[in-house]
Every structure is written in C-alpha cells, then in structure tokens.
Design a protein around this motif. Structure first.
Motif, PDB file in Angstrom:
ATOM      1  N   ASP A 189       9.321 -24.781  44.444  1.00  0.00           N
ATOM      2  CA  ASP A 189       8.252 -23.878  44.025  1.00  0.00           C
ATOM      3  C   ASP A 189       7.910 -24.058  42.547  1.00  0.00           C
ATOM      4  O   ASP A 189       6.892 -23.550  42.071  1.00  0.00           O
ATOM      5  N   LYS A 190       8.749 -24.803  41.822  1.00  0.00           N
ATOM      6  CA  LYS A 190       8.548 -24.993  40.379  1.00  0.00           C
ATOM      7  C   LYS A 190       7.688 -26.202  40.045  1.00  0.00           C
ATOM      8  O   LYS A 190       7.444 -26.493  38.875  1.00  0.00           O
ATOM      9  N   ILE A 213      -0.690 -23.821  42.782  1.00  0.00           N
ATOM     10  CA  ILE A 213       0.256 -22.842  42.253  1.00  0.00           C
ATOM     11  C   ILE A 213       1.062 -23.563  41.173  1.00  0.00           C
ATOM     12  O   ILE A 213       1.715 -24.574  41.449  1.00  0.00           O
ATOM     13  N   ARG A 214       0.997 -23.073  39.953  1.00  0.00           N
ATOM     14  CA  ARG A 214       1.729 -23.708  38.851  1.00  0.00           C
ATOM     15  C   ARG A 214       2.541 -22.648  38.118  1.00  0.00           C
ATOM     16  O   ARG A 214       2.030 -21.948  37.253  1.00  0.00           O
ATOM     17  N   LYS A 215       3.815 -22.538  38.469  1.00  0.00           N
ATOM     18  CA  LYS A 215       4.675 -21.525  37.866  1.00  0.00           C
ATOM     19  C   LYS A 215       5.432 -22.046  36.651  1.00  0.00           C
ATOM     20  O   LYS A 215       5.956 -21.264  35.870  1.00  0.00           O
ATOM     21  N   TYR A 216       5.520 -23.378  36.540  1.00  0.00           N
ATOM     22  CA  TYR A 216       6.236 -23.988  35.421  1.00  0.00           C
ATOM     23  C   TYR A 216       5.381 -25.083  34.791  1.00  0.00           C
ATOM     24  O   TYR A 216       4.584 -25.742  35.479  1.00  0.00           O
ATOM     25  N   LYS A 255       8.656 -21.688  32.059  1.00  0.00           N
ATOM     26  CA  LYS A 255       8.005 -20.808  33.021  1.00  0.00           C
ATOM     27  C   LYS A 255       6.684 -20.324  32.450  1.00  0.00           C
ATOM     28  O   LYS A 255       6.591 -19.960  31.280  1.00  0.00           O
ATOM     29  N   THR A 256       5.642 -20.302  33.299  1.00  0.00           N
ATOM     30  CA  THR A 256       4.316 -19.905  32.814  1.00  0.00           C
ATOM     31  C   THR A 256       3.911 -18.521  33.274  1.00  0.00           C
ATOM     32  O   THR A 256       2.869 -18.022  32.898  1.00  0.00           O
ATOM     33  N   GLU A 257       4.721 -17.899  34.124  1.00  0.00           N
ATOM     34  CA  GLU A 257       4.358 -16.554  34.600  1.00  0.00           C
ATOM     35  C   GLU A 257       5.580 -15.683  34.763  1.00  0.00           C
ATOM     36  O   GLU A 257       6.702 -16.159  34.740  1.00  0.00           O
TER      37      GLU A 257
END
Length: 399
Positions: A288-289, A315-318, A397-399
């Motif tokens: 997911d990262k 989806i970009r969480k990192y 982490k971006t969020e």
C-alpha cells in the motif's frame, strides 16, 4: 517458483536484482511494447545481463510487438545483436517473431500475454513451435491455470500477479490507436481508458451528458490494479513456474518495494506456509506504500468489482525521497532537516528515523544544508545509528 520483476532501465534492473528478483524482463529500443520505459541500448543490455548473471539471476528480453512487413529485416538484425549477449529468453507475441528467433538461436522463447493464450490446445501448439514458456492471459482463473499446468506439465507457465491491468482483452486495445494515433500493441498506449467520457444526444449537439455507469461515477473503462499476493500460495501449489510483476515504466522505488515484498512472500510459502498466512496483512500494508490504484485479485480471485469508478488517480501514501548508492544518497524528491522518514531495506524491513543533518557533496567539500533537492548527492545523519546497505531507500509518509 521464480519471481520475475520489470526492468525499464539499467538502474531499475539492478534494483530488481538486488531487492530479490530471480529474473527480470527488459526491452530494447524497438519491439518491446513499452515505448516510454526508457528501454536499453545494446551496450546497456550487455551491462545489465552481465550484472544479473554475476548474481545468478536471469534476464528475459521483450520483443513482443506485432511486426509489420517493413520491420522484419530490422527485427532480424535486433535478434542477432541481442542473442550475442546471451540473454536467458526472448518474450514474443507475434508467431512470425517466434519463427525468426527459432531459426536463428536456441535461446528459450516465452509467449507473451499479448498472444491471449487461454486453453490447453494453444499451449500444446506453441510447444510444438518451439516455445518453452507461456505467459498466460490475465483473464484466466486459478482453476483454468491448474488445468493447463496439469495437461502440459512440460511447458513452463508464467502468471501476472501485480500491477496495472488493461480494460481490453489481454491488452489488445484499439481505443488509444483510434483516439490519438498511439498504438497500444506497438508500445505507445495513451491510456485512453483512464479518461473521463461523456455522451452526446443526436438532437442536442454540443450538449454533453456524463455517462453514469452506476452511483460511483463515470470512469467506465478504468480498471483497478492487480494484487494477487493473498493467492500466491495457491499459485505455488498449482505449480506455476514464474510469477510476474508489471511495471517497466514504474519507478525504481516501486520495483524495489514490490520485489522485496513478493520475495518475502515466496520465501515464506516455501519454508513456512503458516507464517505466510499470518503475514499477509503486513505484506499488503507494505504494498500500500507504493503508488497504485485500488487493488483487486482480478480474475484469479473471480472478483466482481474489477473497475474503479470514482477516479483514475493513483493512491500515493508515501513519497520516495532518496536512494543510497555507493556510499551516498541520491535525492529524488525534496526533504529537509527534522523530517520524520522511513528507511526501506532489500529484505523488506524498514526503520523509522529522523533526519538530524544533511550535507551536500560539492567536489571534495561537504556543505551543511537544511533542505535536499532532487539530483543532489548528499550524506545524512539520523537520530539513531542505522545499518548501511547499498540501494536502501528513503521515503516519507504523505498523509
């Protein structure tokens, strides 16, 4: 079961090898169906094959474009040039390309997923023509894959397990060609399926109406990303010879993380199956990262929801910040002193740290700076002492 990772460039090839791939697939400048992947010159390919072979890894060359008459001579010359580099296999879709390669060399030939192989008799036919491996169509279920492997056990079977999926049958799309002149079957897809579409009623010219597939929205062609990690043990039990990660145009970071995760998963399945089951949530969390669309197990899992209607965005969480290479950090995205970050290692493990000091390398000098920018070469001091490993990654982490 072989883990096969993408290699769009020489750097990505080395990352895939060092993060656990058993083999990589790479394309030359022509005939590889990934025009934007960067691809390899003959000189780069020589270096890539030499590097992989030095670590007992394999390199397969993608020559899976559908050929036109005026390209045949160039294709033959390309095969001659690449064959001299001693790759471990050629990936083709065109039956004429198969014939040309077989007449010139005994290097193994793999039949691309673009050939739409979906049944036992087709596998047998390609076997007679000299192919040693089939990359099965992505539309097949686990049951169908098992039937093929049992019926033709002498043929190696390869299955896609992760990455972007095409809304068209085995990627044989006409949308991009028709709308933009960029042919998906020749390596230059414009991803027209990701666009937002409207309809025009014949008596109301110029009046656009949104296409409402259902309550979620209007991205009617937009597929989810494949993630077959929860079914990996079943593919292993079936006897699938190779599992493949999609992504020659994806980043080195994407290749590193997905390769490391699936390496860990395969090793657990081989040596400790019960622990694999327990670690699936942890491994999925790691996947997911990377940048991705919502995941699905696709036709392997017989899911009903294969499309994602709300948006075509990733989806970009990192964020990938830097790569540690030959003793220095090569910066890919901006970060600064004091940032809380994560270091990711080739064994799939990660450590949370804080950046205490950044030193930019300029000639023989080290200049202390508070912000690192893309393309800087730097040294970093963290709040704790960490083990150093070539090609480890820095992310945030971006969020």
């Amino acid at each position: 079961m072989e883990l096969l990772s993408p290699a769009g460039t020489l750097e990505k090839l080395k990352v895939a090898v060092d993060f656990g791939a058993d083999a990589v697939y790479a394309g030359v400048k022509q005939f590889s169906l990934r025009e934007r992947a960067g691809n390899f010159t003959i000189e780069e390919l020589y270096e890539g094959i030499r590097y992989a072979h030095s670590k007992d890894k394999k390199v397969y060359i993608t020559l899976n474009a559908f050929l036109r008459n005026n390209e045949l001579e160039t294709f033959k010359k390309t095969v001659d040039a690449v064959a001299k580099l001693n790759p471990d296999g050629f990936i083709v879709a065109d039956i004429g390309a198969l014939s040309i390669i077989r007449s010139k060399t005994d290097i193994p030939i793999h039949i691309s997923t673009q050939a739409n192989v979906t049944n036992i008799e087709t596998v047998k036919a390609y076997r007679k023509l000299g192919a040693s491996r089939i990359v099965l169509a992505r539309e097949l279920s686990l049951k169908e894959i098992e039937e093929i492997k049992k019926a033709v056990p002498e043929m190696e079977i390869e299955v896609f397990i992760h990455g972007a999926m095409c809304m068209a049958y085995s990627g044989r799309c006409l949308l991009s060609s028709y709308l933009t002149g960029r042919d998906p079957n020749r390596g230059s897809c414009a991803q027209s399926c990701r666009w937002k579409y409207y309809v025009v009623e014949e008596n109301r010219e110029g009046k656009l109406y949104q296409i409402e597939e259902d309550r979620h929205g209007t991205y009617i062609f937009n597929s989810k990303d494949l993630c077959a990690l929860p079914l990996l043990d079943k593919l292993y039990e079936i006897g699938v010879d190779s599992v493949k990660i999609e992504g020659r145009v994806k980043s080195a970071y994407y290749i590193a993380v997905t390769t490391a995760v699936y390496r860990r998963a395969i090793d657990l399945i081989k040596n400790d199956p019960s622990t694999f089951k327990k670690e699936i949530p942890k491994l999925l969390k790691e996947l997911d990262k990377v940048s991705h669309r919502p995941y699905t197990t696709g036709f392997l899992g017989q899911e009903k929801e294969l499309q994602h209607y709300p948006t075509s965005s990733y989806i970009r969480k990192y964020k990938f910040l830097a790569l540690f290479k030959n003793g220095i950090w090569e910066v890919r995205n901006q970060f600064k002193e004091g940032d809380e970050v994560e270091i990711f290692y080739s064994n799939g493990k990660s450590i949370n740290v804080r950046i205490e000091k950044i030193k930019k390398l300029k000639g023989n000098q080290e200049i202390t700076i508070d912000t690192a920018h893309p393309n800087f070469k730097i040294k970093i001091e963290f709040n704790i002492k960490i083990p150093l490993e070539n090609l480890m990654l820095l992310r945030k982490k971006t969020e």
